[in-house]
Enzyme design. Structure first.
Site, short mmCIF file in Angstrom:
data_model
loop_
_atom_site.label_atom_id
_atom_site.label_comp_id
_atom_site.label_asym_id
_atom_site.label_seq_id
_atom_site.Cartn_x
_atom_site.Cartn_y
_atom_site.Cartn_z
N SER A 76 18.41 -8.13 53.22
CA SER A 76 19.41 -8.53 52.22
C SER A 76 20.10 -7.32 51.60
O SER A 76 19.47 -6.28 51.38
CB SER A 76 18.71 -9.33 51.11
OG SER A 76 19.51 -9.36 49.95
N GLN A 119 22.25 -8.11 56.27
CA GLN A 119 23.04 -9.17 55.61
C GLN A 119 23.95 -8.52 54.57
O GLN A 119 23.50 -7.78 53.70
CB GLN A 119 22.11 -10.18 54.93
CG GLN A 119 22.84 -11.25 54.14
CD GLN A 119 23.00 -10.93 52.66
OE1 GLN A 119 22.13 -10.29 52.08
NE2 GLN A 119 24.10 -11.34 52.08
N THR A 137 27.39 -13.13 54.28
CA THR A 137 27.07 -14.39 53.61
C THR A 137 28.25 -14.80 52.74
O THR A 137 28.67 -14.05 51.86
CB THR A 137 25.81 -14.22 52.73
OG1 THR A 137 24.73 -13.85 53.59
CG2 THR A 137 25.46 -15.52 52.01
N LYS A 169 27.32 -16.23 57.72
CA LYS A 169 26.19 -17.02 57.22
C LYS A 169 26.64 -17.89 56.05
O LYS A 169 27.26 -17.40 55.11
CB LYS A 169 25.07 -16.08 56.75
CG LYS A 169 23.86 -16.77 56.13
CD LYS A 169 22.75 -15.77 55.85
CE LYS A 169 21.49 -16.43 55.30
NZ LYS A 169 21.55 -16.77 53.88
N VAL A 213 13.21 -25.29 56.78
CA VAL A 213 12.32 -25.29 57.95
C VAL A 213 10.90 -24.94 57.49
O VAL A 213 10.66 -23.88 56.92
CB VAL A 213 12.82 -24.25 58.99
CG1 VAL A 213 11.84 -24.14 60.15
CG2 VAL A 213 14.21 -24.64 59.47
N GLY A 220 13.19 -18.77 55.14
CA GLY A 220 13.33 -17.89 53.98
C GLY A 220 12.07 -17.94 53.14
O GLY A 220 11.15 -17.11 53.30
#
Ligand SMILES: Cc1cc2nc3c(=O)[nH]c(=O)nc-3n(C[C@H](O)[C@H](O)[C@H](O)COP(=O)(O)O)c2cc1C
Length: 412
Positions: free
Chosen positions: A159, A180, A208, A286, A344, A364
């Protein structure tokens, strides 16, 4: 009737022969139906806590330990959705509504969970999503996750607002990871971040785009109120949070960014086109959830899409990403890979996402639960659990290879 008189009257009535033989209990009002919660409810542990990573049977065992160990504000930040958390719930519930359609009498002695993406083969399609500020969950921060990713040869995305710089992460991981990118409102910051990731050799940049504004994270705010610690040591004073806090994040080092510049509500697709020209790394977008935006992504030359609603932390549409995935996949028609994350929690969820056309499937919170619970071994255990569940599901569903998992593998 005054209170005392009413009590006397009721006492007389109860003693009266008129009521003898009546079952008074059956005359009492039935209990009121439970009132649906109007505010997000903090999640509670459902089983006795496990005391080591190996003991965890599923990712929810890790979740319970993480909740137990973390201070309320940090747990709140990790677990929060937005508003009434309809999207947060939908992300998991939508998977539960899909069922498997096992095909039997298939030779499943050899199970192969590997996938190839951009020329690199991974042992499983499960990847680790970018999760900010992992120091809040364990002193090993993103490095604990990176070492686990290395041990399990798993794709990890760092991140922009992590507690670790891209170079340090690459060292722990043994190779550069995917990066990201948050598009701030300053192009010079974007240029610097992309240049730094490129210098480090990051093979892919995921921009993102689903948070042009801060979202309304009520659970985080509620639990922060319960936290009695003095947080200024890490977070600074309220004034510092506006000015110097973000500039101290390793990826913003030297960029003097202030809080007001971290979100970019003015962004349009032109930004992604400019970004496309800035880097030769693979560029994934994303946070897309519609066919229209998938078409735009193809139009600006994106190399991939990550269908994501930020784990229910962006808008509160109440739509799980597994239900957004089919329209994106239908629009893309196999021209670029479509990855998915949010909600998930099981290997069977991974199979369902693959059946709906995902190339890889991200987690995540689950790996961060593992990190918070037991550090690197906790993350490794989460990856092992999900891989094991994935293998079992593939074996039981008669789909021994990833390419066997098609639309007919599930129903709804
Ligand atoms: C605590 C937390 C921090 C996150 N930070 C980022 C981030 O910095 N950048 C980003 O693109 N997504 C971020 N996400 C979203 C994840 O990348 C991912 O989309 C999401 O967690 C997937 O949903 P899941 O948590 O239900 O598995 C964050 C999610 C959580 C829970």
């Amino acid at each position: 009737m005054p209170d005392k008189s009413r009590r006397d009257f009721l006492r007389w009535l109860a003693a009266s022969p008129l009521l003898a033989g009546l079952d008074l209990k059956s005359c009492t009002r039935p209990p009121a139906p439970p009132v649906p919660p109007t505010a997000p409810q903090p999640l509670g542990p459902s089983a006795p806590l496990v005391t080591s990573a190996e003991q965890a049977l599923d990712v929810f065992d890790m979740k319970a330990v993480a909740q137990h160990k973390l201070p309320p504000a940090h747990w709140g930040y990790l677990s929060t959705g937005v508003d009434g958390e309809a999207t947060l719930r939908a992300n998991e519930e939508a998977y539960a509504r899909l069922y498997l359609r096992p095909r039997l009498m298939v030779d499943v002695r050899k199970l192969d969970t590997s996938v190839t993406l951009f020329g690199r083969t991974w042992p499983t399609p499960i990847f680790m999503c970018p999760v900010s500020g992992q120091l809040a969950y364990h002193p090993d921060r993103e490095l604990g996750s990176a070492r686990a990713a290395k041990a399990k040869d798993t794709l990890q995305i760092l991140s922009t607002v992590g507690n670790t710089g891209v170079e340090e992460l690459a060292q722990a991981r043994g190779e550069p990871t995917w990066y990201q990118l948050y598009p701030t409102s300053r192009w010079d910051v974007t240029q610097a971040l992309v240049a730094r990731a490129t210098r480090t050799g990051c093979p892919a940049i995921c921009v993102t785009v689903d948070l042009p504004y801060d979202s309304n994270r009520e659970t985080a705010a509620r639990l922060a109120r319960q936290d009695t610690r003095d947080c200024t040591g890490c977070h600074g004073t309220p004034a510092q949070r506006e000015t110097t806090y973000f500039a101290k994040k390793p990826m913003f080092s030297g960029l003097k960014i202030v809080r007001g510049e971290v979100r970019a509500p003015q962004l349009t697709w032109e930004f992604v086109s400019k970004l496309r020209d800035l880097t030769k790394a693979k560029l994934l977008i994303k946070g897309l959830v519609t066919r229209e935006d998938a078409a735009r992504a193809l139009g600006v030359g994106a190399d991939g899409i990550i269908v994501s609603n930020h784990g229910g932390r962006a808008e509160d549409s109440g739509r799980g990403t597994i239900d957004s995935l089919p329209e994106v996949v239908a629009e893309v028609k196999g021209r670029i890979p479509v990855l998915v994350d949010s909600g998930v929690r099981r290997g069977s969820d991974v199979v369902k996402a693959l059946a709906r056309g995902a190339t890889m499937v991200g987690i995540g919170r689950p790996y961060v639960w593992g990190l918070a619970a037991f550090g690197q071994p906790g993350v490794e255990r989460v990856l092992d659990i999900l891989r094991h569940e994935l293998e079992l599901t593939m074996g039981l569903a008669g789909t021994p290879r990833i390419k066997d998992i098609g639309p007919a593998a599930i129903g709804s």
